[in-house]
Scaffold this active site. Structure first.
Site, PDB file in Angstrom:
ATOM      1  N   CYS A 200      11.463  94.302  62.885  1.00  0.00           N
ATOM      2  CA  CYS A 200      11.602  94.142  61.330  1.00  0.00           C
ATOM      3  C   CYS A 200      12.601  92.940  60.656  1.00  0.00           C
ATOM      4  CB  CYS A 200      12.368  95.553  60.805  1.00  0.00           C
ATOM      5  SG  CYS A 200      11.295  97.104  61.376  1.00  0.00           S
TER       6      CYS A 200
ATOM      7  N   HIS B  35      14.383  94.718  54.028  1.00  0.00           N
ATOM      8  CA  HIS B  35      13.368  95.334  54.859  1.00  0.00           C
ATOM      9  C   HIS B  35      13.587  96.784  54.205  1.00  0.00           C
ATOM     10  CE1 HIS B  35      11.318  97.272  57.978  1.00  0.00           C
ATOM     11  NE2 HIS B  35      12.320  97.791  58.594  1.00  0.00           N
TER      12      HIS B  35
ATOM     13  N   ASN C 168       7.548 102.182  56.266  1.00  0.00           N
ATOM     14  CA  ASN C 168       8.424 100.904  56.887  1.00  0.00           C
ATOM     15  C   ASN C 168       7.111 100.132  57.475  1.00  0.00           C
ATOM     16  OD1 ASN C 168       9.433  99.270  58.786  1.00  0.00           O
ATOM     17  ND2 ASN C 168      11.110 100.859  59.572  1.00  0.00           N
TER      18      ASN C 168
HETATM   19  N1  ACO Z   1      10.500 116.723  59.051  1.00  0.00           N
HETATM   20  C1  ACO Z   1      11.256 117.876  59.113  1.00  0.00           C
HETATM   21  N2  ACO Z   1      12.485 117.863  59.824  1.00  0.00           N
HETATM   22  C2  ACO Z   1      12.783 116.842  60.780  1.00  0.00           C
HETATM   23  C3  ACO Z   1      11.972 115.598  60.522  1.00  0.00           C
HETATM   24  C4  ACO Z   1      10.682 115.668  59.712  1.00  0.00           C
HETATM   25  N3  ACO Z   1      10.015 114.645  59.907  1.00  0.00           N
HETATM   26  N4  ACO Z   1      12.397 114.698  61.436  1.00  0.00           N
HETATM   27  C5  ACO Z   1      13.843 115.342  62.186  1.00  0.00           C
HETATM   28  N5  ACO Z   1      13.805 116.716  61.370  1.00  0.00           N
HETATM   29  C6  ACO Z   1      15.092 117.558  61.496  1.00  0.00           C
HETATM   30  C7  ACO Z   1      15.559 117.316  63.004  1.00  0.00           C
HETATM   31  O1  ACO Z   1      15.115 118.044  64.110  1.00  0.00           O
HETATM   32  C8  ACO Z   1      16.992 117.605  62.734  1.00  0.00           C
HETATM   33  O2  ACO Z   1      16.988 119.258  62.841  1.00  0.00           O
HETATM   34  P1  ACO Z   1      18.250 120.100  63.116  1.00  0.00           P
HETATM   35  O3  ACO Z   1      19.414 119.717  62.109  1.00  0.00           O
HETATM   36  O4  ACO Z   1      17.837 121.361  63.051  1.00  0.00           O
HETATM   37  O5  ACO Z   1      18.802 119.518  64.631  1.00  0.00           O
HETATM   38  C9  ACO Z   1      17.250 117.548  61.216  1.00  0.00           C
HETATM   39  O6  ACO Z   1      15.893 117.223  60.628  1.00  0.00           O
HETATM   40  C10 ACO Z   1      17.964 116.155  60.911  1.00  0.00           C
HETATM   41  O7  ACO Z   1      17.658 115.175  61.851  1.00  0.00           O
HETATM   42  P2  ACO Z   1      18.158 113.618  61.800  1.00  0.00           P
HETATM   43  O8  ACO Z   1      17.548 113.158  63.000  1.00  0.00           O
HETATM   44  O9  ACO Z   1      19.632 113.892  61.801  1.00  0.00           O
HETATM   45  O10 ACO Z   1      17.737 113.159  60.490  1.00  0.00           O
HETATM   46  P3  ACO Z   1      18.179 111.913  59.783  1.00  0.00           P
HETATM   47  O11 ACO Z   1      18.971 112.260  58.137  1.00  0.00           O
HETATM   48  O12 ACO Z   1      19.033 111.079  60.771  1.00  0.00           O
HETATM   49  O13 ACO Z   1      16.916 111.257  59.333  1.00  0.00           O
HETATM   50  C11 ACO Z   1      15.737 109.244  60.024  1.00  0.00           C
HETATM   51  C12 ACO Z   1      16.201 110.636  60.389  1.00  0.00           C
HETATM   52  C13 ACO Z   1      14.754 109.446  58.607  1.00  0.00           C
HETATM   53  C14 ACO Z   1      14.901 108.750  61.148  1.00  0.00           C
HETATM   54  C15 ACO Z   1      16.783 108.385  59.614  1.00  0.00           C
HETATM   55  O14 ACO Z   1      17.556 108.458  60.886  1.00  0.00           O
HETATM   56  C16 ACO Z   1      16.565 106.915  59.506  1.00  0.00           C
HETATM   57  O15 ACO Z   1      15.743 106.607  58.696  1.00  0.00           O
HETATM   58  N6  ACO Z   1      16.774 106.130  60.673  1.00  0.00           N
HETATM   59  C17 ACO Z   1      16.612 104.741  60.495  1.00  0.00           C
HETATM   60  C18 ACO Z   1      15.157 104.374  60.906  1.00  0.00           C
HETATM   61  C19 ACO Z   1      14.885 103.014  60.768  1.00  0.00           C
HETATM   62  O16 ACO Z   1      15.372 102.261  59.609  1.00  0.00           O
HETATM   63  N7  ACO Z   1      14.353 101.848  61.540  1.00  0.00           N
HETATM   64  C20 ACO Z   1      13.991 100.805  61.205  1.00  0.00           C
HETATM   65  C21 ACO Z   1      13.779  99.844  62.276  1.00  0.00           C
HETATM   66  S1  ACO Z   1      12.155 100.024  62.732  1.00  0.00           S
HETATM   67  C22 ACO Z   1      11.668  98.573  63.607  1.00  0.00           C
HETATM   68  O17 ACO Z   1      12.431  97.486  63.668  1.00  0.00           O
HETATM   69  C23 ACO Z   1      10.172  98.577  64.102  1.00  0.00           C
END
Ligand code: ACO
Length: 326
Positions: A111, A253, A283
């Protein structure tokens, strides 16, 4: 000498999956995805490929610059989702466009890839090695996504963006880029071409193996991004003696709305200076910055003289920021 952007272009697949459609086959909801990421829908390749989207985005950038394909002397494609390993996507784009005078190669910077491609092309232009460079970010991430993993499949989309950089007399801004291979396990994707015919009896190639799709520790990537991106932006402004108030736009990004909001807050800058289109495309990795830049250009948001900071982060881990003058 330095590079200035003379034209931009983009191309996205016509097939769209919104959050409600996604929640039909994975345990999630529009509410969760919208709140946690800002993404509402994503464009997914049906007939399109990484190369076809890259070529179309490149064609539109050439059109907008008023240049012919023969005038290109460099084509650089940033991608992690090349259709084939050989030949490289840039050579395939060359063939599609008829850019017979260009040197062509690909770059894998995840990215951060478009920022790295921009810096590389700019170094070629500043060094007088070439005059007209087409830089493209193109991704078909839907091929690399595990559509049963709700932690990742909600995030990604497909698309391509391109910019035509031309060498002119002028100031070259110094970029800032960093890598931390020690933390590479936060975001991984195993090669599907790792079968050694001599040393392995059984072909380990298996589409059901999760490792062959993108694996991500979302929270680690999130924490890394909100810490390192503002640092890189401050650093790039500092080494170029530019004040934050002189920056017109921060083109980041497009990974997650909350990451963009956090960076704006840490820099104490209004969110209005951070345009976003992730709600529409998700993304798209190295395509996200040029896709947004093209959208801004076509909407007439960019004025001559505007200072724009591009900032990327992603797998590697890699991150960086670069400055351009419109
Ligand atoms: N729908 C519903 N619930 C979900 C989902 C979903 N799609 N995904 C996770 N949950 C649940 C989890 O199981 C968890 O449940 P629990 O509390 O009962 O255990 C809860 O939601 C919270 O999960 P988290 O993983 O803590 O959620 P978070 O707020 O961290 O959001 C996310 C996850 C959106 C992936 C976030 O961490 C994020 O955006 N990270 C950055 C990703 C990114 O930017 N990548 C870029 C690089 S990409 C590249 O280089 C190719």
């Amino acid at each position: 000498m330095t590079g200035v952007i003379r034209g931009t272009g983009s191309c996205v697949p016509s097939y769209i999956i919104d959050n409600n459609a996604l929640s039909q086959f994975v345990d999630t909801s529009d509410e969760w995805i919208s709140e946690r990421t800002g993404v509402k829908r994503r464009h997914i390749a049906a007939k399109e490929t990484t190369v076809s989207m890259a070529a179309e985005a490149g064609r539109r950038a050439l059109e907008s610059a008023g240049l012919s394909a023969e005038e290109l002397d460099l084509i650089l494609v940033s991608t992690i989702s090349s259709d084939v390993i050989l030949p490289c996507a840039a050579c395939e784009v060359q063939k599609e466009l008829g850019a017979s005078n260009a040197t062509c190669f690909d770059l894998n910077g995840a990215c951060t890839g478009f920022v790295l491609a921009y810096n590389t092309a700019n170094a070629y232009l500043a060094g007088g090695i070439c005059k007209n460079a087409l830089i493209i970010g193109s991704e078909c991430l839907s091929n690399l996504t595990n559509w049963h993993d709700r932690g990742t499949c909600i995030l990604f989309g497909d698309g391509a963006g391109a910019a035509l950089l031309q060498g002119v007399e002028g100031r070259t801004y110094r970029p800032v880029t960093h890598s931390d291979g020690e933390k590479g396990s936060a975001l991984t994707l195993k090669s599907r071409h790792d079968c050694n015919g001599i040393t392995k009896e059984i072909n380990p190639l298996s589409m059901t193996d999760d490792a062959y799709f993108m694996q991500m520790d979302g929270q680690s990537v999130f924490k890394f991004a909100v810490r390192k991106v503002p640092e890189a932006i401050r650093e790039v402004l500092d080494i170029n003696s530019i004040r934050q108030e002189d920056v017109t736009w921060y083109v980041m990004h497009q990974a997650n709305r909350r990451i963009v909001e956090s960076v704006a807050k840490k820099l104490n800058e209004p969110l209005e200076k951070f345009p976003m289109n992730l709600q529409e495309y998700g993304n798209t990795s190295s395509a996200s910055i040029p896709l947004l830049l093209d959208e801004m250009n076509r909407k007439g948001m960019l004025r001559s003289g505007d200072l724009i900071v591009l900032a990327g982060f992603g797998a590697g881990l890699t991150w960086g920021a670069t400055i351009l003058q419109w």
